[in-house]
Design an enzyme around this catalytic site. Structure first.
Site, PDB file in Angstrom:
ATOM      1  N   ASP A 124      27.493   2.023 -11.925  1.00  0.00           N
ATOM      2  CA  ASP A 124      27.003   3.350 -11.532  1.00  0.00           C
ATOM      3  C   ASP A 124      25.789   3.938 -11.933  1.00  0.00           C
ATOM      4  O   ASP A 124      25.025   4.825 -11.289  1.00  0.00           O
ATOM      5  CB  ASP A 124      28.188   4.445 -11.724  1.00  0.00           C
ATOM      6  CG  ASP A 124      29.640   4.453 -10.929  1.00  0.00           C
ATOM      7  OD1 ASP A 124      29.108   3.727  -9.734  1.00  0.00           O
ATOM      8  OD2 ASP A 124      30.595   4.591 -11.331  1.00  0.00           O
ATOM      9  N   SER A 178      40.894   3.211 -17.052  1.00  0.00           N
ATOM     10  CA  SER A 178      39.682   4.112 -16.747  1.00  0.00           C
ATOM     11  C   SER A 178      39.655   4.125 -15.040  1.00  0.00           C
ATOM     12  O   SER A 178      39.763   2.924 -14.442  1.00  0.00           O
ATOM     13  CB  SER A 178      38.290   3.426 -17.056  1.00  0.00           C
ATOM     14  OG  SER A 178      37.036   3.906 -16.363  1.00  0.00           O
TER      15      SER A 178
END
Length: 409
Positions: A124, A178
């Site tokens: 990301d 997560s």
């Protein structure tokens, strides 16, 4: 003199909440939070109070769900873009839209900097930063986890840091998966998934649906229509793309569709293991491919398969705002001109089973496909075709025979 402004990509989680006082303390910024809604639902509840309690001067909550669907998901579906044959790009597709909105808010607020909380090990950070650089190369970027001033290395330390700054938030230090969620999918990493030798604990893990074992004993038929490669209806009801995905998520989740356990190759060079739930996306991809089977010719199909892999790689690597993505998408869009028709299938315990596909532009010709000789195809015509098609193969074999005979003398 007014402070410099920073736009913080804000999810409302512990990491980005701790970033607010950290940015104020470390850089003396005015922090403006920007939460981008890509269809993650109830995760956005209570964010404004939390952001301002933590020291932010303002919070934007920007709903880009329809833009996400129309401008990012649809092109990937039309391309049949799947990374490493398994990952349907749920997180990857959302990042360019988020980067674009962060830049828009930065321009609106006169900010000089954008900050994100993506880790230094993940994909990301690349996706956010390439998007920002492509759209606003003059803006500064702070990646907290790569910044020398960031010294918080655990959830416990982040919670304690927030408490020291008068922020008492409902976050626990308990270990948990997560996750990243949007309308298209939800991803899961961590806990038992960190060891590929472990079977996922699906009873604990799944959010959008059930495992195939727990799906209903009876299958369910679904009918979809497309116009020029864009989904238009489900079971006779016309809807916008975002609502189609919502309905397919409901149906797919119910029947255990779209659960993928993958060890993927991250852009930064390491392998990571995760479980992705993409019930509606899996159905949409499959339905679109079933329709294309009838309509695209052989050569176009072959080229499209090759470009699908490249398109998926481009999206995965965060290069959405690139000339190559635009060029490949232009080709993909040209192939969708006649991808119109109806697809019927049955959902049953994790499977999508074909139940009939029709299109006014179908290239399937029953007279040609049958074993009966007709006016358009004579079986004897194949003899000349095979002679020419295999000519190079025959010439090579004859040459080898000739050389073998010479060597035997």
């Amino acid at each position: 003199m007014s402070k410099e402004k920073v736009i913080l990509a804000y999810s409302g989680g512990l990491d980005t909440t701790a970033l607010i006082p950290w940015l104020i303390e470390s850089f003396d910024y005015e922090v403006i939070c920007c939460c981008i809604d890509c269809g993650q639902g109830s995760e956005l509840d209570g964010l404004e109070e939390r952001a301002k309690l933590s020291g932010a001067s303002k919070l934007y909550i920007e709903d880009i769900t329809d833009e996400f669907c129309d401008d990012y998901i649809v092109p990937c579906v039309q391309a049949n873009a799947v990374y490493e044959n398994k990952y349907l790009l749920g997180t990857s597709m959302a990042r360019p839209g988020i980067a674009k909105k962060l830049v828009e808010i930065a321009r609106k607020e006169g900010a000089t900097t954008i900050c994100h909380g993506a880790t230094g090990k993940g994909n990301d950070q690349i996706r956010f930063e390439l998007g920002i650089k492509a759209l606003a190369p003059d803006l500064k970027i702070i990646a907290a986890w790569r910044n020398e001033k960031w010294t918080l290395n655990s959830r416990e330390e982040e919670i304690e840091y927030c408490k020291q700054h008068g922020i008492d938030l409902p976050f626990s230090a308990d270990n948990s998966y997560s996750r990243d969620r949007n309308l298209w999918h939800i991803s899961h990493e961590g806990l038992e998934l960190e060891d590929p030798a472990n079977e996922p604990n699906y009873d604990h893990l799944l959010v959008l649906g059930v495992s195939p074992e727990k799906a209903p004993e009876e299958g369910e038929y679904v009918t979809m229509t497309f116009e020029k490669g864009v989904p238009k209806s489900v079971n006779g009801k016309e809807m916008k793309v975002s609502d189609i995905i919502r309905e397919l998520n409901r149906l797919g989740g119910k029947h255990g569709i779209g659960i993928v356990d993958i060890v993927e190759n991250r852009v930064v060079g390491m392998k990571s293991r995760g479980v992705y739930e993409t019930p509606g996306g899996t159905i949409l991809m499959e339905a679109h491919q079933q329709l294309e089977e009838l309509i695209l010719d052989r050569e176009t199909t072959e080229m499209k398969i090759n470009l699908a892999n490249k398109f998926a790689q481009i999206v995965y690597e965060g290069k959405w705002f690139s000339p190559l993505r635009e060029a490949i998408q232009a080709f993909i869009e040209s192939t969708q001109q006649y991808v119109t028709g109806e697809v019927k299938f049955k959902l049953y315990k994790g499977n999508i089973i074909k139940a009939g596909t029709t299109s006014p532009y179908s290239l399937y010709n029953e007279d040609l496909a049958s074993f009966t000789t007709g006016d358009m195809y004579d079986h004897n015509d194949a003899e000349g075709f095979i002679t020419l098609f295999g000519l190079s193969t025959k010439v090579r074999a004859l040459k080898h025979q000739e050389l073998e005979k010479k060597n035997q003398k």
